[in-house]
Design a protein around this motif. Structure first.
Motif, mmCIF file in Angstrom:
data_model
loop_
_atom_site.group_PDB
_atom_site.id
_atom_site.type_symbol
_atom_site.label_atom_id
_atom_site.label_comp_id
_atom_site.label_asym_id
_atom_site.label_seq_id
_atom_site.Cartn_x
_atom_site.Cartn_y
_atom_site.Cartn_z
ATOM 1 N N SER A 212 -1.840 4.646 9.773
ATOM 2 C CA SER A 212 -1.731 3.295 10.353
ATOM 3 C C SER A 212 -2.828 2.400 9.785
ATOM 4 C CB SER A 212 -1.814 3.356 11.880
ATOM 5 O OG SER A 212 -0.730 4.083 12.409
ATOM 6 N N PRO A 213 -2.840 2.225 8.464
ATOM 7 C CA PRO A 213 -3.998 1.606 7.808
ATOM 8 C C PRO A 213 -4.151 0.110 8.046
ATOM 9 C CG PRO A 213 -2.230 1.979 6.225
ATOM 10 C CD PRO A 213 -1.799 2.637 7.503
ATOM 11 N N MET A 214 -5.401 -0.295 8.209
ATOM 12 C CA MET A 214 -5.790 -1.700 8.168
ATOM 13 C C MET A 214 -6.065 -2.051 6.711
ATOM 14 S SD MET A 214 -9.214 -3.453 9.764
ATOM 15 C CE MET A 214 -9.885 -4.961 9.042
ATOM 16 N N THR A 215 -5.483 -3.137 6.235
ATOM 17 C CA THR A 215 -5.645 -3.498 4.827
ATOM 18 C C THR A 215 -6.106 -4.932 4.626
ATOM 19 O OG1 THR A 215 -3.337 -4.233 4.591
ATOM 20 C CG2 THR A 215 -3.791 -1.890 4.202
ATOM 21 N N SER A 216 -6.195 -5.705 5.707
ATOM 22 C CA SER A 216 -6.512 -7.133 5.554
ATOM 23 C C SER A 216 -7.329 -7.632 6.737
ATOM 24 C CB SER A 216 -5.219 -7.946 5.425
ATOM 25 O OG SER A 216 -5.475 -9.338 5.536
ATOM 26 N N TYR A 217 -8.585 -8.022 6.485
ATOM 27 C CA TYR A 217 -9.366 -8.661 7.550
ATOM 28 C C TYR A 217 -8.812 -10.036 7.893
ATOM 29 C CZ TYR A 217 -13.025 -10.628 10.378
ATOM 30 O OH TYR A 217 -13.692 -11.220 11.416
ATOM 31 N N PRO A 218 -8.356 -10.846 6.918
ATOM 32 C CA PRO A 218 -7.760 -12.138 7.277
ATOM 33 C C PRO A 218 -6.606 -12.009 8.259
ATOM 34 C CG PRO A 218 -8.262 -12.130 4.956
ATOM 35 C CD PRO A 218 -8.536 -10.737 5.446
ATOM 36 N N PRO B 30 2.731 -5.658 11.121
ATOM 37 C CA PRO B 30 3.395 -5.015 9.980
ATOM 38 C C PRO B 30 2.883 -5.501 8.626
ATOM 39 C CG PRO B 30 5.010 -5.716 11.623
ATOM 40 C CD PRO B 30 3.700 -6.317 12.017
ATOM 41 N N LEU B 31 2.205 -6.660 8.606
ATOM 42 C CA LEU B 31 1.733 -7.220 7.341
ATOM 43 C C LEU B 31 0.709 -6.318 6.659
ATOM 44 C CD1 LEU B 31 1.450 -11.027 8.210
ATOM 45 C CD2 LEU B 31 3.235 -9.855 6.922
ATOM 46 N N HIS B 32 -0.017 -5.523 7.433
ATOM 47 C CA HIS B 32 -0.998 -4.609 6.827
ATOM 48 C C HIS B 32 -0.304 -3.581 5.950
ATOM 49 C CE1 HIS B 32 -4.638 -5.857 9.052
ATOM 50 N NE2 HIS B 32 -3.789 -6.169 10.013
ATOM 51 N N GLU C 199 2.818 -3.775 4.804
ATOM 52 C CA GLU C 199 3.561 -4.473 3.753
ATOM 53 C C GLU C 199 2.654 -4.817 2.581
ATOM 54 O OE1 GLU C 199 5.363 -7.830 5.613
ATOM 55 O OE2 GLU C 199 6.555 -6.614 7.005
ATOM 56 N N LEU C 200 1.433 -5.255 2.879
ATOM 57 C CA LEU C 200 0.487 -5.593 1.817
ATOM 58 C C LEU C 200 0.130 -4.351 1.008
ATOM 59 C CD1 LEU C 200 -1.431 -7.551 0.394
ATOM 60 C CD2 LEU C 200 -3.108 -7.128 2.206
ATOM 61 N N LEU C 201 -0.120 -3.237 1.690
ATOM 62 C CA LEU C 201 -0.468 -1.994 0.996
ATOM 63 C C LEU C 201 0.662 -1.541 0.083
ATOM 64 C CD1 LEU C 201 -2.224 0.490 0.487
ATOM 65 C CD2 LEU C 201 -1.291 1.491 2.588
ATOM 66 N N LEU C 202 1.881 -1.527 0.601
ATOM 67 C CA LEU C 202 3.016 -1.073 -0.198
ATOM 68 C C LEU C 202 3.273 -2.006 -1.369
ATOM 69 C CD1 LEU C 202 5.482 0.093 2.609
ATOM 70 C CD2 LEU C 202 3.902 1.466 1.238
ATOM 71 N N ASP C 203 3.054 -3.297 -1.160
ATOM 72 C CA ASP C 203 3.244 -4.265 -2.239
ATOM 73 C C ASP C 203 2.219 -4.055 -3.346
ATOM 74 O OD1 ASP C 203 4.468 -6.778 -3.323
ATOM 75 O OD2 ASP C 203 2.437 -7.531 -3.015
ATOM 76 N N VAL C 204 0.966 -3.798 -2.963
ATOM 77 C CA VAL C 204 -0.091 -3.577 -3.950
ATOM 78 C C VAL C 204 0.139 -2.272 -4.709
ATOM 79 C CG1 VAL C 204 -2.551 -3.066 -4.217
ATOM 80 C CG2 VAL C 204 -1.829 -4.966 -2.766
ATOM 81 N N LEU C 205 0.593 -1.241 -4.015
ATOM 82 C CA LEU C 205 0.828 0.052 -4.666
ATOM 83 C C LEU C 205 2.043 0.008 -5.595
ATOM 84 C CD1 LEU C 205 0.160 2.536 -1.718
ATOM 85 C CD2 LEU C 205 -1.355 1.973 -3.623
ATOM 86 N N GLY C 206 2.991 -0.858 -5.271
ATOM 87 C CA GLY C 206 4.165 -0.988 -6.128
ATOM 88 C C GLY C 206 4.937 0.316 -6.234
ATOM 89 N N ASP C 207 5.246 0.711 -7.450
ATOM 90 C CA ASP C 207 6.055 1.922 -7.654
ATOM 91 C C ASP C 207 5.202 3.123 -8.064
ATOM 92 O OD1 ASP C 207 5.306 1.033 -10.120
ATOM 93 O OD2 ASP C 207 7.322 1.017 -11.004
ATOM 94 N N ARG C 208 3.948 3.153 -7.634
ATOM 95 C CA ARG C 208 3.109 4.303 -7.942
ATOM 96 C C ARG C 208 3.754 5.588 -7.450
ATOM 97 N NH1 ARG C 208 -3.187 3.493 -6.430
ATOM 98 N NH2 ARG C 208 -2.872 5.749 -6.125
#
Length: 323
Positions: free
Chosen positions: A201-207, A272-274, A276-285
């Motif tokens: 359940s990662p936190m990925t964005s302080y904003p 859910p944005l946390h 979504e941001l992680l998955l978007d940054v990781l892309g197709d790794r």
């Protein structure tokens, strides 16, 4: 520790008393409008200082730290501040699992998981954050301080000759610490040995956290954001320049090691944005595995069988571990 960006109690009292004295003088002289404007201005300044101090403090209450005779307490210091952790070693060289708990939690959250890791043949160590569990009390709390405390604990409290590979497990804000450590501690001996990280359940964005916390104060977001950025620079001048976007992915940090991402469905704490941001940054790794774990919750998941089975399966599939 000495404050760098906020006022202490005595300074706050002086500011409030000075403001009241100035307003009384204006009233005595008959400057009613001036007194009203001064009162509004002083109230705004005090309110913003209170908000800033609250954002830079730890949780209002502490949860008990891990209390298990099998895990010994380890201590060191960084900048004259105590750094605490819990450690259990195997009787031979073995992989090491580093556990990082979430906001307002403590090392006790990892009691079940750390036992599982030990039974799999791993050393286990958990960092106790400042203002959490039995960690030291810091007047100004930042996640970067925790990252640096982690690095110091690993430098001072672990015999590197006993460590094979290194793995990390972070829950919520613990994942945020892992993300930053992948960049900030890139040259550290232990980070060079990292072979995998588990983000629950990662936190990925302080904003995004800031946006969620200021829903009822949206009209104050811009000035408060500016104050927080200024405070960050005072506390961490080594990071200047530092932008708002630097406190989220990808600038905050992205591990290059294999990842297991475990997400609680309908997360009641993080938006859910946390994820979504992680998955978007990781892309197709192809070295990042992602699961929605049914039954897992954000705040009440210290023990969860489905999660534990996924973790054990991933570790045994990716790496050679033995009991």
């Amino acid at each position: 520790m000495q404050r760098k960006a906020t006022y202490g109690r005595s300074q706050s009292i002086v500011i409030v008393c000075s403001g009241i004295f100035f307003i009384v003088i204006l009233l005595f002289k008959g400057y009613l409008i001036g007194a009203l404007l001064a009162a509004i201005t002083w109230s705004y300044i005090i309110f913003m200082e209170v908000l800033t101090s609250r954002f830079l403090s730890g949780p209002p209450t502490r949860k008990d730290a891990l209390d298990d005779e099998n895990w010994m307490e380890v201590k060191t210091t960084r900048d004259n501040f105590p750094v605490h952790g819990k450690l259990r070693l195997q009787n031979k060289k073995a992989p090491l699992m580093i556990c990082l708990h979430g906001w307002s939690s403590s090392t006790a959250r990892f009691s079940s998981l750390m036992k599982n890791f030990h039974d799999m043949g791993m050393h286990t160590i958990a960092l106790e954050y400042r203002n959490h569990g039995d960690g030291g009390q810091s007047k100004e709390w930042t996640s970067l301080k925790i990252v640096k405390d982690l690095d110091r604990m690993m430098e001072d409290c672990i015999d590197r000759e006993l460590v094979g590979d290194v793995y990390l497990y972070g829950h919520s804000m613990g994942s945020f610490i892992i993300l930053a450590a992948s960049r900030i501690c890139d040259g550290a001996w232990w980070n060079k040995l990292v072979k995998g990280a588990i983000l629950e359940s990662p936190m990925t964005s302080y904003p995004e956290v800031f946006r969620s916390l200021t829903t009822s104060l949206s009209f104050l977001r811009y000035p408060l954001k500016r104050r927080l950025l200024a405070a960050w620079t005072k506390i961490h001048p080594e990071t200047d320049p530092f932008s708002w976007e630097d406190s989220q992915l990808p600038a905050w940090g992205v591990p290059s090691c294999p990842l297991l991402i475990l997400q609680a469905p309908n997360d009641e704490v993080l938006s859910p944005l946390h994820l979504e941001l992680l998955l978007d940054v990781l892309g197709d790794r192809d070295d990042a595995e992602y699961h929605i774990v049914e039954g897992l919750t954000h705040s009440r998941s210290a023990e969860d069988q489905n999660r534990d089975l996924l973790v054990e399966s991933w570790l045994k599939k990716k790496f050679t571990l033995h009991s």
